[in-house]
Structure formats: structure tokens, C-alpha cells
Design a protein around this motif. Structure first.
Motif, short mmCIF file in Angstrom:
data_model
loop_
_atom_site.label_atom_id
_atom_site.label_comp_id
_atom_site.label_asym_id
_atom_site.label_seq_id
_atom_site.Cartn_x
_atom_site.Cartn_y
_atom_site.Cartn_z
N TRP A 182 1.14 15.69 -4.37
CA TRP A 182 2.43 16.26 -4.73
C TRP A 182 2.91 15.80 -6.11
O TRP A 182 3.78 16.43 -6.70
CB TRP A 182 3.48 15.85 -3.69
N GLY A 183 2.39 14.69 -6.59
CA GLY A 183 2.91 14.10 -7.81
C GLY A 183 4.08 13.17 -7.54
O GLY A 183 4.80 12.79 -8.46
N LEU A 184 4.26 12.78 -6.28
CA LEU A 184 5.35 11.88 -5.92
C LEU A 184 5.06 10.44 -6.35
O LEU A 184 5.98 9.68 -6.66
CB LEU A 184 5.58 11.94 -4.41
N ILE A 185 3.76 10.08 -6.35
CA ILE A 185 3.36 8.72 -6.72
C ILE A 185 2.26 8.77 -7.78
O ILE A 185 1.68 9.83 -8.03
CB ILE A 185 2.88 7.92 -5.49
N HIS A 186 1.93 7.61 -8.34
CA HIS A 186 0.94 7.53 -9.41
C HIS A 186 -0.49 7.69 -8.91
O HIS A 186 -1.24 8.54 -9.37
CB HIS A 186 1.10 6.19 -10.14
N LYS A 187 -0.87 6.85 -7.95
CA LYS A 187 -2.23 6.95 -7.43
C LYS A 187 -2.38 6.21 -6.11
O LYS A 187 -1.50 5.44 -5.71
CB LYS A 187 -3.25 6.41 -8.43
N VAL A 188 -3.52 6.45 -5.45
CA VAL A 188 -3.84 5.83 -4.17
C VAL A 188 -5.10 4.98 -4.34
O VAL A 188 -6.06 5.39 -5.00
CB VAL A 188 -4.09 6.89 -3.08
N VAL A 189 -5.09 3.80 -3.75
CA VAL A 189 -6.25 2.90 -3.79
C VAL A 189 -6.52 2.37 -2.39
O VAL A 189 -5.68 2.49 -1.49
CB VAL A 189 -6.01 1.72 -4.76
N ASP A 190 -7.69 1.79 -2.19
CA ASP A 190 -7.99 1.15 -0.92
C ASP A 190 -7.01 0.02 -0.67
O ASP A 190 -6.54 -0.64 -1.61
CB ASP A 190 -9.42 0.60 -0.91
N ASP A 191 -6.72 -0.24 0.59
CA ASP A 191 -5.73 -1.25 0.93
C ASP A 191 -6.04 -2.61 0.31
O ASP A 191 -5.15 -3.29 -0.22
CB ASP A 191 -5.62 -1.40 2.45
N GLU A 192 -7.31 -3.01 0.38
CA GLU A 192 -7.66 -4.33 -0.12
C GLU A 192 -7.56 -4.43 -1.64
O GLU A 192 -7.54 -5.53 -2.21
CB GLU A 192 -9.07 -4.72 0.33
N ALA A 193 -7.49 -3.29 -2.32
CA ALA A 193 -7.41 -3.28 -3.78
C ALA A 193 -5.98 -3.11 -4.29
O ALA A 193 -5.75 -3.14 -5.50
CB ALA A 193 -8.29 -2.15 -4.35
N LEU A 194 -5.02 -2.96 -3.37
CA LEU A 194 -3.66 -2.60 -3.78
C LEU A 194 -3.04 -3.62 -4.74
O LEU A 194 -2.55 -3.26 -5.81
CB LEU A 194 -2.77 -2.44 -2.55
N HIS A 195 -3.03 -4.87 -4.36
CA HIS A 195 -2.37 -5.88 -5.19
C HIS A 195 -2.99 -5.95 -6.58
O HIS A 195 -2.27 -5.92 -7.59
CB HIS A 195 -2.43 -7.26 -4.53
N ASP A 196 -4.31 -6.02 -6.63
CA ASP A 196 -4.97 -6.15 -7.92
C ASP A 196 -4.74 -4.91 -8.79
O ASP A 196 -4.53 -5.03 -10.00
CB ASP A 196 -6.47 -6.37 -7.72
N ALA A 197 -4.80 -3.73 -8.17
CA ALA A 197 -4.61 -2.49 -8.94
C ALA A 197 -3.19 -2.40 -9.49
O ALA A 197 -2.98 -2.03 -10.65
CB ALA A 197 -4.91 -1.28 -8.06
#
Length: 258
Positions: A174-189
Motif C-alpha cells: 500500500w505504501g503505508l510503510i517503508h519495507k518489510v524484513v525478517d523478524d530476526e533482522a528487524l533491529h539491525d535493519a
């Protein structure tokens, strides 16, 4: 500031604010809202060049904490006016970029808080929920403005009227958020994104975020005048001069946020 419910750290110019009520899915008490506002002021005073907002545990935030207030107050409008709206305005006015990192639920006012960031990074487990209509209430904390501006009338109506979960992937489509990452990568991303912004020409970035927000409700003539004034100010910063010098010297600029 209640360090128990809100953690604050500064990492390479990034002020990291962590909602720390995992046992309550980071529900937003009025005290926590005040702590977040104070932490934003502290970030500016500390010279932070970006803010990263995240939640501890399996959710970003489940929304308003009605348990601590004994249920619905008689005047919900007063609750918003005194506690929620000032915080949303503070996020809009802060002179540095804001990133949010979302896992699990971002519901109700928690959804509004996540979307108050300039860039939202979501884990695949994340979902965004405005369930107000399901209990006879209306979205608040800026949700209707942010939704309508980000995804348009039809999708905003879908999310607000149906009160159904919007999974992270759908929110990204939808363009509501920037991007999606795997859960374990969230903090680092999310932290890498925040550090990238913090290493940039933060004065200009602050002008850009405010200009885009203002442009959503302005005429072309008003926007052109604002761009002129902002460009005049940005062109006089040390960062702009450094970038031009670095270009001539064929090297990467080193921005100082001045």
C-alpha cells in the motif's frame, strides 16, 4: 523519565527509544506518553541526528492502556488533547528524521505512533490495526490524517471502517510503510537505516521531512515559496559546502549536521 517503561540510548547519533512494557504489549499509559515526549526533547538536547522508536517483546504497541485509567474516561477528547495530540505534534515538529521498527501488533494509538515516523520498518510478524470501529470509537492520534495521506481514501476507509489487521506485506504494498524484513533482522535493519540518516546532512533532512508534511495540505504556490526559503537556508549550511567540496575532490562527503 520512567526508565522502567521507556529505555533511552544514544548510538552513533541515533537516539533509540524503546517502549519497555512487554508484559502489557507496550500499552500506552499517559505516563509513558509523557516519557516519550520527554525523550524526544532529550534527543534534541543530546544532539541526536535521528530517532529510532521500537518496542520490547513480541509487539510494538497494543495501543492505549485503558486498564491503568480504569477503563474509558468520561471525556476521551480531553484525554487526547492533553496526552496524545501533544506527542503527535512533537513528532511532527522534531528537527531530525524518525524511524520506527515494528514487530507484532501496532494497534490503535500504537499504530498511529508507528506511522508518526518518517520511515517505518516492519518485521514479517507485524500488523497494523485500527479496530476503533469495532468498539464504537474513531481512529485518533493522527491516524486518519496519516492514513489518508499515505494510502488514499479507499484504502484508508478499508482499514478504518472494517477494523481488520493489515499484515506487514500488505502495508508495504500500500505504501503505508517503508519495507518489510525478517523478524530476526528487524533491529539491525532499522538501526542501519537510522544510522544512515544520522550520517547525512541532518539540517536538510529535517527541512525535507517538514516540507513534505506541509506539502500534503498546501497549494503549489505555497510549496514553491517554502522550497525557495528552505533551499536558501540549506545552501548556507556547512554540510552543503562540504558536499560541493567533496564532489570537486571526488570523495564522499562527511556531514556534521551543521
Amino acid at each position: 523519565m520512567s526508565e522502567q517503561h521507556l529505555l533511552y540510548t544514544l548510538d552513533e547519533g541515533v537516539a533509540i527509544l524503546t517502549l519497555n512494557r512487554p508484559d502489557r504489549l507496550n500499552a500506552l499509559s499517559t505516563a509513558l506518553l509523557g516519557d516519550i515526549g520527554a525523550a524526544l526533547d532529550r534527543a534534541v538536547a543530546d544532539g541526536a541526528r535521528c530517532v529510532l522508536l521500537k518496542g520490547e517483546g513480541r509487539a510494538f504497541s497494543s495501543g492505549a492502556d485503558l486498564v491503568s485509567t480504569g477503563g474509558l474516561p468520561d471525556d476521551l477528547g480531553q484525554l487526547l488533547e492533553e496526552h496524545y495530540n501533544p506527542l503527535v505534534r512533537k513528532f511532527a515538529a522534531i528537527p531530525v528524521p524518525v524511524v520506527s521498527a515494528v514487530q507484532g501488533a501496532a494497534a490503535g494509538a500504537g499504530c498511529s505512533l508507528a506511522l508518526a515516523a518518517d520511515l517505518t520498518v516492519a518485521a514479517r510478524s507485524a500488523y497494523f490495526l485500527l479496530a476503533f470501529a469495532n468498539i464504537g470509537l474513531v481512529p485518533d492520534a493522527g491516524a486518519t490524517w496519516m492514513l489518508a495521506k499515505a494510502v488514499g481514501r479507499s484504502r484508508a476507509m478499508e482499514m478504518a471502517l472494517l477494523g481488520e489487521k493489515i499484515p506487514a506485506e500488505k502495508a508495504a504494498d500500500w505504501g503505508l510503510i517503508h519495507k518489510v524484513v525478517d523478524d530476526e533482522a528487524l533491529h539491525d535493519a532499522a538501526l542501519a537505516l537510522a544510522k544512515k540518516l544520522a550520517a547525512g546532512p541532518v539540517v536538510a533532512l529535517g527541512m525535507i521531512r517538514k516540507a513534505i508534511n506541509s506539502a500534503l495540505d498546501s497549494s503549489l504556490d505555497t510549496v514553491l515559496d517554502s522550497e525557495r526559503d528552505d533551499q536558501r537556508a540549506a545552501g548556507r549550511t556547512e554540510d552543503a559546502r562540504e558536499a560541493i567540496t567533496a564532489f570537486g575532490e571526488k570523495r564522499k562527503p562527511v556531514f556534521k549536521g551543521k
